[in-house]
Design a protein around this motif. Structure first.
Motif, PDB file in Angstrom:
ATOM      1  N   SER A   1      -6.383   7.078  -7.411  1.00 54.51           N
ATOM      2  CA  SER A   1      -5.998   5.750  -6.947  1.00 54.51           C
ATOM      3  C   SER A   1      -5.821   4.806  -8.124  1.00 54.51           C
ATOM      4  CB  SER A   1      -7.048   5.188  -5.976  1.00 54.51           C
ATOM      5  OG  SER A   1      -8.313   5.102  -6.596  1.00 54.51           O
TER       6      SER A   1
ATOM      7  N   VAL B   1      -8.510  12.910  -5.020  1.00 53.65           N
ATOM      8  CA  VAL B   1      -7.903  11.633  -4.663  1.00 53.65           C
ATOM      9  C   VAL B   1      -7.789  10.778  -5.918  1.00 53.65           C
ATOM     10  CG1 VAL B   1      -8.085   9.542  -3.282  1.00 53.65           C
ATOM     11  CG2 VAL B   1      -8.818  11.735  -2.318  1.00 53.65           C
TER      12      VAL B   1
ATOM     13  N   GLU C   1      -2.518   5.360  -3.629  1.00 50.28           N
ATOM     14  CA  GLU C   1      -3.507   6.422  -3.440  1.00 50.28           C
ATOM     15  C   GLU C   1      -2.772   7.750  -3.265  1.00 50.28           C
ATOM     16  OE1 GLU C   1      -7.143   6.005  -0.837  1.00 50.28           O
ATOM     17  OE2 GLU C   1      -6.026   7.500   0.329  1.00 50.28           O
TER      18      GLU C   1
ATOM     19  N   GLN D   1       0.851  -1.187   0.000  1.00 48.18           N
ATOM     20  CA  GLN D   1       0.000   0.000   0.000  1.00 48.18           C
ATOM     21  C   GLN D   1       0.890   1.241   0.000  1.00 48.18           C
ATOM     22  OE1 GLN D   1      -2.613  -0.303   3.387  1.00 48.18           O
ATOM     23  NE2 GLN D   1      -4.071  -1.599   2.298  1.00 48.18           N
TER      24      GLN D   1
ATOM     25  N   LYS E   1       0.526   5.302   0.161  1.00 54.67           N
ATOM     26  CA  LYS E   1      -0.360   6.437   0.402  1.00 54.67           C
ATOM     27  C   LYS E   1       0.466   7.726   0.356  1.00 54.67           C
ATOM     28  CE  LYS E   1      -3.918   4.050   3.086  1.00 54.67           C
ATOM     29  NZ  LYS E   1      -4.725   4.047   4.332  1.00 54.67           N
TER      30      LYS E   1
ATOM     31  N   ARG F   1     -10.333   8.617 -10.237  1.00 51.27           N
ATOM     32  CA  ARG F   1     -10.242   9.946  -9.633  1.00 51.27           C
ATOM     33  C   ARG F   1     -11.559  10.316  -8.980  1.00 51.27           C
ATOM     34  NH1 ARG F   1      -9.463  15.554 -13.126  1.00 51.27           N
ATOM     35  NH2 ARG F   1     -10.013  17.009 -11.447  1.00 51.27           N
TER      36      ARG F   1
ATOM     37  N   ALA G   1      -1.492  -1.171  -4.203  1.00 55.24           N
ATOM     38  CA  ALA G   1      -2.535  -0.147  -4.208  1.00 55.24           C
ATOM     39  C   ALA G   1      -1.890   1.207  -3.940  1.00 55.24           C
ATOM     40  CB  ALA G   1      -3.590  -0.450  -3.146  1.00 55.24           C
TER      41      ALA G   1
END
Length: 679
Positions: free
Chosen positions: A268, A266, A236, A59, A61, A257, A234
Motif C-alpha cells: 500500500s 499486500v 492497495e 482509492q 484497489k 508491505r 490511496a
C-alpha cells in the motif's frame, strides 16, 4: 488640428493596445495553469464557463492473481455550489487496461453502466441530461485515456465514480511489474504531414497545452495553493502471484508491505504530496529456483466457450553471431521535456553513446519545433566521436513544440549500408496528440530498421511508447529519472545486442483465433504471450528463428477452466489487434464493425463502444440550469510548466501584442515627426 487629432487617435490606439497587452499577460498567467494531468472532474455551463469542484479522495484497489490484475478506481468529488452540475471526468489508465464496469454513486443511488455503440450511448446520455436524470457516460479517447461525463449532480452533494478494469501482466527479465498512471503529460498538436505531403496545423492560442488539443477542453491547475486542494490517493495491491516471492519493490514510491494469514502480500501507498504524482510502478519476482519458463491459464464462460492464455519463454542462448550496428539516437528537447525529464533524457542518451561498441556507427538527432542532426551521416563509434556527441548532449535544453514527424522522417531514411544492423532509439515523453499518423509513418518508412522507444519522465505517454515500438518492430523501456538512466540503458543495450526471435508462426490442433494475429518479434528476456479460443486437449505448435538458428516447440495444453478473466484478456487483445490493422491495409469500416462486435459481446469500453448509466427517475427540476465546475488537478512530478507552454502559443500572444505595441509606437513617432516638420 488635424495633426493633433491624429496624435490623439494614435495615443488612443496605443492605450488600447497597452490594455490588450495587459490582457494578454493576464491570459498568459491563466494559461500557466492550462495543463491536464491525472483524473479530473471538469464541467461547463452553456457559455463554457468553468469553476472549481474539489476532489476529496481516490482509492485504487488492485488484486493480482497469477498474471491477471483486477482493479477498482474510485474517486469521490464534492459539489460545494448551490446549482446543479454537469461534470467531465478525465483519467489515465494503463495502455492494456480493459474497462468493463462502471458505477455512478450519488447519495444512496448506485447506477451501473451498460455497453452501447458510442453514438447510441452518447444520445442516451444527452437525453437523460436534458430530462433532469442523473446519468454517466464513459468513453475512450485513447487506449490509455478515458473520459466520463456526469449529469445532474445535486447542489451541496457528493458524487463517486467507480471504474473497474482488467489487465494481463507478463514477466520480463525475470520479474512481473505493473504501472498505474497518476498523471498525464499534456499533449502537443502540431505538424502533421500526410502521404500526399499536405501539411496541416491546428493552433489554438487561447487554450495553451491540452491533454487532447482540439478534442477535449481540459486544463491543469498549477501552483502550491492549488496543490492543497488535491485529494489523497490511496493505492492497495493484493498479490497472489502463484509462486514463492523473491522480492517486491517499487521504484517510484515508498510503500508499506504486509503479509496476511493467507500468505497474500499486500502493498500500500498513500500519495498526498505534489512530487508523488507520477506513475506508480511495482515489481515482484520469484525466488531464483522458481523462475517460470512457461505458464498456461484457462477459463470456460457461461456460454460454454473455452479461452486460454499461454506464456512461454523461448530459449535465450541459441544464437551466437553478433552484428555491428548503425544506431540513430533521437532525443526530444521540446517544452514538455522541461525539468527532470530533460535531465533523464540527457543521461539516457549519454549512457547509450557510451554503450556503443567499436564496430558500431551512430548519429544523434535532436527535435523540438525544429529537427537537426549532429552529423550528416552516421560516424564511427570511436572515442573522439563519442566525446564530441556527449559534449553536444550536455548542452541541450528543453523548449519549443513537439514536432515529431520530421524527426522520425530523418531517423528512418533509406540506407545503403548492408553491413550494419539498423536501430533507431527514440527518447521522448511522447506528448503528442496525433499518434496514429506517426504510427503510419513508422510502418511505411521502417524498411529493415527497428525502432525502440525510451519513455522519459514521471508520466510518459505509454500508448505512444508501446504502439510506436509495435509499429517499429522493436521494444520499449521507461526511465523516470536521471538516476535510472545508466542501468536502464545498459539493460536495453544488452537486450538489443542479442538476436531476436523472429518469423514466429503459431498453429496447432484445437486452437482458434490466436491473438495477436501477427506475432511481433521477441527480444531477450521477453516472453511469448498468446491468447486463444481452444478445445479440450489442444496442442500448440510454435516456430521461429533466433539469429542463425531455427527454433520450434510443441506445447500440449489441458484446460482446467479454474481461472477468471481469460475471456476478457482474449477480447482485449482482439480489440488491440483489430485497432492496429489499419497499418496493414484493413478498411476503417471493417475495423469499426469488428471492434463494436467485441465491445458489445464482452462488455468493453473501446474506441467505438461506450458505457452509459441512467437513473430513470428525474431529480433536477427542468427550470434549474446546470452550473460549471472543475477540479484542480496535479501536474506531473518534475514538469516545468513555463517550458511546456512556450510550445503551444500563449507566448506567441504576448509576442503579437508586443509587435502591435511597437508598431503603434512607431506610428506615433512618425506622426509626431510629421507634425514637427509641418510646424
Amino acid at each position: 488640428m488635424g495633426t493633433l487629432s491624429q496624435i490623439g487617435r494614435t495615443a488612443w490606439v496605443l492605450s488600447w493596445l497597452l490594455l490588450c497587452l495587459q490582457a494578454a499577460g493576464l491570459r498568459a498567467d491563466t494559461l500557466q495553469a492550462s495543463e491536464v494531468t491525472r483524473g479530473s472532474l471538469v464541467s461547463r455551463d452553456e457559455e463554457g464557463r468553468m469553476s472549481e469542484m474539489p476532489l476529496l479522495d481516490t482509492q485504487v484497489k488492485m488484486t493480482v492473481t497469477g498474471p491477471i490484475l483486477r482493479a477498482e478506481v474510485t474517486q469521490t468529488f464534492s459539489n460545494p455550489g448551490s446549482n446543479w452540475t454537469e461534470a467531465l471526468y478525465l483519467f489515465p489508465l494503463p495502455n492494456e487496461a480493459a474497462v468493463d464496469h462502471m458505477q455512478l454513486i450519488i447519495g444512496d443511488r448506485v447506477v451501473a453502466g451498460e455497453i452501447k455503440v458510442k453514438e447510441e450511448a452518447k444520445a442516451t446520455y444527452e437525453a437523460a441530461k436534458t430530462e433532469g436524470k442523473q446519468a454517466a457516460l464513459v468513453e475512450q479517447d485513447r487506449p490509455n485515456l478515458f473520459h466520463t461525463s456526469v449529469a445532474n449532480i445535486p447542489p451541496g452533494g457528493e458524487v463517486t465514480v467507480r471504474i473497474e478494469y482488467q489487465q494481463t501482466l507478463v514477466w520480463q527479465e525475470g520479474a512481473f511489474s505493473l504501472r498505474f498512471p497518476l498523471a498525464i503529460t499534456p499533449r502537443y498538436s502540431g505538424l502533421i504531414e500526410s502521404a500526399a505531403r499536405e501539411v496541416t496545423r491546428e493552433v489554438n492560442l487561447a487554450q495553451g497545452w491540452q491533454i487532447l488539443p482540439g478534442e477535449r477542453e481540459t486544463r491543469m491547475v498549477n501552483g502550491a495553493e492549488e496543490q492543497d486542494k488535491q485529494g489523497k490517493v490511496a493505492i492497495e495491491v493484493a498479490l497472489q502471484p502463484g509462486f514463492p516471492l523473491g522480492y517486491i519493490n517499487s521504484s517510484s514510491h515508498d510503500v508499506t508491505r504486509q503479509e496476511e494469514e493467507t500468505r497474500q502480500q499486500v502493498v500500500s501507498v498513500l500519495i498526498d504530496e505534489a512530487d508523488e504524482y507520477k506513475d506508480f510502478v511495482l515489481s515482484w519476482a520469484p525466488v531464483a529456483s522458481a523462475q517460470p519458463s512457461a505458464a498456461f491459464f484457462s477459463e470456460q464462460t457461461e456460454g460454454g466457450d473455452n479461452y486460454g492464455l499461454l506464456m512461454l519463454m523461448p530459449p535465450q542462448d541459441l544464437a551466437t553471431k553478433v552484428f555491428d550496428r548503425e544506431v540513430t539516437f533521437v532525443i526530444d528537447t521540446s517544452g514538455s521535456m522541461g525539468g527532470t525529464s530533460i535531465k533523464a533524457a540527457q543521461a539516457a542518451l549519454i549512457a547509450g553513446i557510451q554503450g556503443l561498441s567499436a564496430g558500431d556507427t551512430f548519429n544523434v538527432i535532436e527535435f523540438n519545433s525544429d529537427t537537426s542532426s549532429l552529423y550528416r551521416a552516421p560516424v564511427a563509434a570511436n572515442a573522439r566521436n563519442k566525446q564530441q556527441a556527449i559534449n553536444f548532449i550536455e548542452h541541450l535544453s528543453a523548449g519549443g513544440g513537439t514536432e515529431m514527424w520530421p524527426a522520425l522522417q530523418a531517423a528512418l531514411v533509406d540506407s545503403d549500408d548492408n553491413q550494419h544492423l539498423r536501430q533507431v532509439i527514440f527518447i521522448t515523453d511522447g506528448s503528442v496528440s496525433y499518434e496514429k499518423e506517426l504510427f503510419e509513418l513508422i510502418n511505411d518508412r521502417l524498411g529493415d530498421a527497428r525502432l525502440y522507444t525510451v519513455g522519459i519522465g514521471s508520466a510518459p505517454n505509454s500508448f505512444f511508447m508501446e504502439e510506436a515500438a509495435v509499429a517499429g518492430r522493436g521494444t520499449y523501456r521507461y526511465i523516470a529519472s536521471a538516476g535510472e538512466a545508466q542501468e536502464q540503458m545498459q539493460a536495453l543495450f544488452d537486450r538489443l545486442a542479442k538476436p531476436v526471435l523472429a518469423n514466429i508462426s503459431i498453429s496447432g490442433a484445437g486452437v482458434h483465433e490466436v491473438m495477436p494475429s501477427r506475432v511481433p518479434d521477441l527480444y531477450a528476456g521477453e516472453p511469448l504471450a498468446l491468447a486463444m479460443k481452444l478445445e479440450s486437449g489442444a496442442q500448440v505448435e510454435i516456430s521461429g528463428r533466433i539469429g542463425d538458428a531455427v527454433w520450434s516447440e510443441t506445447v500440449n495444453i489441458q484446460s482446467t477452466n479454474d481461472s477468471h478473466g481469460i475471456s476478457v484478456d482474449w477480447a482485449q487483445r482482439a480489440v488491440q489487434d483489430w485497432r492496429r490493422r489499419y497499418l496493414h491495409g484493413e478498411s476503417e469500416t471493417r475495423i469499426r464493425e469488428a471492434i463494436i462486435e467485441l465491445g458489445l459481446k464482452y462488455h468493453l469500453v473501446t474506441p467505438y463502444t461506450s458505457m452509459v448509466a441512467v437513473d430513470r427517475t428525474p431529480v433536477r427540476p427542468l427550470s434549474e440550469t446546470l452550473d460549471s465546475q472543475a477540479v484542480p488537478t496535479a501536474k506531473p512530478h518534475g514538469l516545468q510548466l513555463q517550458m511546456a507552454q512556450g510550445a503551444t502559443g500563449y507566448q506567441w500572444t504576448l509576442m503579437i501584442g508586443m509587435a502591435m505595441l511597437l508598431a503603434a509606437g512607431g506610428l506615433l513617432i512618425a506622426v509626431q515627426r510629421k507634425s514637427e516638420v509641418s510646424a
